[in-house]
Structure formats: structure tokens, C-alpha cells
Write a protein that holds these residues in place. Structure first.
Motif, short mmCIF file in Angstrom:
data_model
loop_
_atom_site.label_atom_id
_atom_site.label_comp_id
_atom_site.label_asym_id
_atom_site.label_seq_id
_atom_site.Cartn_x
_atom_site.Cartn_y
_atom_site.Cartn_z
N TYR A 47 0.96 -1.29 0.35
CA TYR A 47 0.04 0.20 -0.17
C TYR A 47 0.92 1.27 0.22
O TYR A 47 1.80 1.29 1.19
CB TYR A 47 -0.84 0.33 1.48
CG TYR A 47 -2.04 -1.11 1.14
CD1 TYR A 47 -3.08 -0.57 0.43
CD2 TYR A 47 -1.88 -2.61 1.98
CE1 TYR A 47 -3.91 -2.12 0.14
CE2 TYR A 47 -2.87 -3.62 1.64
CZ TYR A 47 -4.30 -3.43 0.92
OH TYR A 47 -4.83 -3.86 0.99
N VAL A 87 -2.91 5.17 -2.45
CA VAL A 87 -3.84 5.11 -1.15
C VAL A 87 -3.73 6.82 -0.66
O VAL A 87 -2.66 6.32 -0.47
CB VAL A 87 -4.13 4.37 0.29
CG1 VAL A 87 -4.87 4.82 1.53
CG2 VAL A 87 -4.33 2.92 -0.64
N ILE A 139 -7.65 4.66 -3.71
CA ILE A 139 -8.33 4.76 -2.89
C ILE A 139 -8.22 6.31 -2.08
O ILE A 139 -6.82 6.59 -1.73
CB ILE A 139 -8.86 3.50 -1.78
CG1 ILE A 139 -8.86 2.37 -1.87
CG2 ILE A 139 -9.04 4.66 -0.12
CD1 ILE A 139 -8.15 1.73 -0.97
N ALA A 146 -6.18 7.10 6.44
CA ALA A 146 -4.95 6.02 5.26
C ALA A 146 -4.78 4.51 6.20
O ALA A 146 -4.99 4.20 4.98
CB ALA A 146 -4.47 7.11 4.90
N HIS A 161 -9.36 -2.14 3.44
CA HIS A 161 -9.13 -3.27 2.07
C HIS A 161 -8.33 -4.24 1.99
O HIS A 161 -8.59 -5.69 1.54
CB HIS A 161 -8.05 -1.86 1.03
CG HIS A 161 -7.89 -2.52 -0.06
ND1 HIS A 161 -6.62 -3.86 -0.60
CD2 HIS A 161 -8.29 -2.25 -1.63
CE1 HIS A 161 -6.91 -3.98 -1.62
NE2 HIS A 161 -7.99 -3.20 -2.56
#
Length: 453
Positions: free
Chosen positions: A353, A380, A426, A442, A449
Motif C-alpha cells: 500500500y 491510497v 482509494i 489512510a 482493503h
């Protein structure tokens, strides 16, 4: 435009320098040797090499300006190392670069640690303008700046600026006797509307750039912005093995690796602590890691190659990430394809991520663009700043230096995110007050997710 002085930005300037070289040399040099005069494809620079000496001239319709000196040329067959490439005038404050030249058939290729090599072709002589160089007065400096941008700045249409109108408005206000303060104010009025953080003036007053930031970062000093991600690191990985001074590394309570990067320093490619050694350290300490979070929500950039070195640790397969090209006089030169090859060891190809924001800048954006092609990566946060192009430079006759954006990075689908920033998968806002109080939306989005996939 406003003054900016964060050290990480200076590192980004040096790492992003798009240069090439010139000066007097033997016009009829042996074609199998690098001696002679060479013209760069793009950039407006000419390189002249004679034995162990080399110089750079910058040539535009505004005139021929001596741009940089090179301490020495160390040869080894068809390869030559250029030591301590230093911009003349105020550009010298950026510090010296090192480069390498390779002769390949009829081309001379310059490696400056960029994502692309700079290609030169041989010339018989420097242009005639180099025998009658402009003076050091304000009018000469105006003309060099205006023509330099006219020939090499790539994004007038994107930024909504009519450069011809700028000349018509401001050149009548300049004479050879115009003082520095007046000239500086005129340049600021010309360049400010570009709203491009890679456009800057380097003068005795310091480095002056258009500091384009998201609303949450407006009015904050660089250190205050950095403290936002340092607070997040402390929140998620309080027992980190590396503190978040410029890079944080640790594990979260939920079993996620957490990496905070404030810049992409050249040393992360070939220094004592490399991206490979960092990933090795993390994977050895935490073999059961569920996912890796990389926080670049405040990252001032640096070296594209440092970002690509980390990207190489995050895939087991070769990944095509698009291409790069340089702009010159109304057209893009040939694209350089860009590909990430997997590292030989310490590869993590599990979930990743990447956290980004409007203070994800320059090389941090090319890193985000690269990772947007990885199947195991989710972006993200908020789109990046939108200044992906490397910084090229002009040396003005009065000794000032100017940086500008003259390149493009396209993704594999042919999209250019200059100005807009690299988009996210996202969307999550950055809320510094919440992070300081113990909540990071975040990271919450990451956990959600991960649970659903």
C-alpha cells in the motif's frame, strides 16, 4: 512564487539536474574518440572535450552562455568519467555532479544518474553566437531566460500561460541598466503564473520557487510537513528499527511492515544502506509480514533511480512502467522505454500500500507512477503534486540560474500526469490534526482493503 529552502528539495534539485556539456574543442577529432564538440538532443547544451578537459555551453536564441565547468575527464577506452560537474554562477550552490560518457557508434551518451541517458551528436564547431557572447546586463539575462523557456519549457499549454504575451508585457520594462531587484520582480511575475514547483530562480537571495501545496500543507514549513508523517510513523510503528528522521522502518500491531520515506536519496541506490539492504532487514526481522505500507505522503523527491531500486524489491516479474521523453522547440524527442526488473534478493511481492498526497513530489511521483503498474500495489490517499519532470537548468548572463520542466513521464497507457498528479485507487484526505491526535484515516483504509481482499 515563494522562497523554499528545505535541504531535501536541494537534494532533489541535484538529483534531477538535466545537463550536458561544451566549450572550445578540436573540430576535426578522430570519430572513434570522444574529443570534439557534441550537441545534446534536447536540453540546449553543448559539450566540448579536449583531453582531460571539458566544458559546457548553453545555447539558445538568446545567446551562448558558459554554463558549467568539469574538473576532469578520466578515460577508460570508450568510456569517460566526468568529475565534479559544477554549474557556473549561482547554480554552483547546487553542488557538483558526477557523470559518465560512453561512445556508441556516432552518439555520445551521458549518464547523470537519471532514468534516461542524454544523447549527443558530433558537431564541427560551436555556433557563431559563442564568439560573441551576451553581456551580463539585465536585458541580456531577460532574453536568455525568455528564449530558454520558449525553446525548452514543455507545459505552457497545460499551465495556461501565453509566453509570447509575457515577453510583450515585460521586455519593454527591462533595459541594460535595470537593477537586480527590479529584474527579479519581473522574473517572478513571469514565472509565478506557471504554478510549477520545478520552476525556480537561484539568486543571491536564495532559491525562489512556486511552492504549490495542498490546502492542509499551506503555510507549513517543510519540517512541519515532515512531522505529519513522523507522527503517523510513531502512531503505527512506535518500536521501529529505524526512526522516521528521513526514513522510518518498523512493524505495526496488525502485522504490517511500515516504511516512511521523506526523500529518495541517491545513496539508497549505491550507499552503505540501500533499498535492497532495507528490504532484507525488514523481511529477515518479520518473515510473517502480512503487507507492506510505504508512506510517501510527505516526500520531497530526489533520485528516480532510488525509487526504481525500491520498486525492484516489490515484484518478482519484469514490469513495463511507460516511457520518458525530452521536449525541445515544439516537439518531443524519441521516447526512452522504462522497465522495472526484479531484484535478485529480498523481494516482497505480497500486498503493498503506497500512501501519497499533494506533498508527494518529483521522484516520489515517478515512484508512484511506476508502482501504479504493479498488480500487488494499491495507492491510497490523494493524487501527488504533479511535477514529475526532471529539472533542467539555464545559466543567465548575470550569474543567476533558472530551473524548468522539460520532460514527460508517460505510463504504459500513454497518460501524462504532469500538473494533475498520479491518481490513487482509494481516496483518503490527509488530516494532520487527526494524525497528531491518534487517528490516521489512510491506515484505516489500508486495513479495511486488506481485510476485504
Amino acid at each position: 512564487m515563494k522562497r523554499i529552502f528545505p535541504s531535501a528539495c536541494a537534494a532533489a534539485v541535484i538529483a534531477g539536474l538535466s545537463a550536458s556539456f561544451a566549450g572550445p574543442a578540436a573540430a576535426n577529432a578522430d570519430k572513434s574518440d570522444i574529443d570534439g564538440i557534441w550537441q545534446a538532443q534536447g536540453y540546449g547544451f553543448w559539450l566540448s572535450v579536449t583531453g582531460e578537459e571539458a566544458t559546457i555551453d548553453q545555447i539558445t536564441a538568446g545567446g551562448c552562455v558558459s554554463m558549467a565547468s568539469i574538473k576532469s575527464v578520466i578515460r577508460d577506452g570508450a568510456v569517460a568519467r566526468l568529475q565534479d560537474i559544477t554549474l557556473n554562477g549561482m547554480g554552483g550552490a547546487l553542488g557538483p555532479l558526477q557523470g559518465e560518457l560512453t561512445l556508441e557508434e556516432d552518439r555520445l551518451l551521458l549518464d547523470l544518474g537519471k532514468a534516461n541517458l542524454i544523447s549527443f551528436t558530433r558537431a564541427d564547431a560551436l555556433p557563431e553566437s559563442c564568439t560573441n557572447r551576451p553581456g551580463s546586463d539585465a536585458l541580456a539575462s531577460f532574453d536568455v531566460l525568455w528564449h530558454g523557456f520558449q525553446e525548452h519549457y514543455a507545459y505552457f499549454d497545460l499551465r495556461g500561460v501565453n509566453w509570447d504575451e509575457m515577453r510583450a508585457t515585460y521586455r519593454p520594462q527591462v533595459t541594460a541598466e535595470t537593477d537586480d531587484e527590479t529584474l527579479l520582480n519581473i522574473f517572478i511575475q513571469m514565472l509565478g503564473p506557471l504554478r510549477d514547483g520545478h520552476v525556480s530562480l537561484i539568486t543571491p537571495e536564495g532559491q525562489i520557487a512556486d511552492d504549490v501545496l495542498p490546502e492542509w500543507a499551506e503555510g507549513l514549513e517543510a519540517e512541519q510537513m515532515v512531522n505529519v508523517v513522523r507522527n503517523a510513523f510513531t502512531l503505527h510503528a512506535p518500536e521501529g528499527t529505524r526512526p522516521a528522521s528521513s526514513m522510518g522502518l518498523g512493524m505495526t500491531a496488525e502485522g504490517l511492515g511500515y516504511m516512511t520515506l521523506i526523500n529518495f536519496d541517491d545513496a539508497l541506490v549505491a550507499g552503505e544502506v540501500t533499498m535492497a539492504s532495507i528490504m532484507g532487514e525488514l523481511l529477515t526481522a518479520e518473515p510473517k509480514m502480512k503487507a507492506l505500507v510505504i508512506d510517501t505522503r510527505v516526500n520531497f523527491g530526489g533520485s528516480d533511480l532510488a525509487g526504481y531500486a525500491l520498486a525492484a524489491q516489490l515484484t518478482s516479474d519484469s514490469v513495463e512502467i511507460g516511457n520518458k521523453a525530452v521536449w525541445e522547440q515544439g516537439r518531443w524527442h524519441t521516447d526512452t522505454p522504462l522497465t522495472i526488473q526484479p531484484a535478485n534478493a529480498h523481494v516482497w511481492d505480497g500486498p503493498v500500500y503506497l500512501l501519497t498526497s499533494g506533498v508527494t513530489i518529483s521522484a516520489a511521483e515517478t515512484f508512484a507512477l511506476a508502482l501504479s503498474h504493479f498488480d500487488n500495489v494499491t495507492l491510497v490517499g490523494a493524487p501527488s503534486n504533479g511535477i514529475l519532470s526532471d529539472m533542467s537548468f539555464l545559466t543567465l548572463p548575470n550569474g543567476w540560474a533558472v530551473s524548468l520542466s522539460n520532460e514527460r513521464y508517460l505510463n504504459a497507457a500513454g497518460e501524462n500526469f504532469e500538473g494533475a498528479g498520479v491518481p490513487v485507487d482509494i481516496a483518503v484526505p490527509v488530516l494532520p490534526e487527526e494524525i497528531a491526535a491518534g487517528r490516521d484515516r489512510a491506515y484505516e483504509a489500508v486495513l479495511q482493503h486488506l481485510a476485504q481482499n
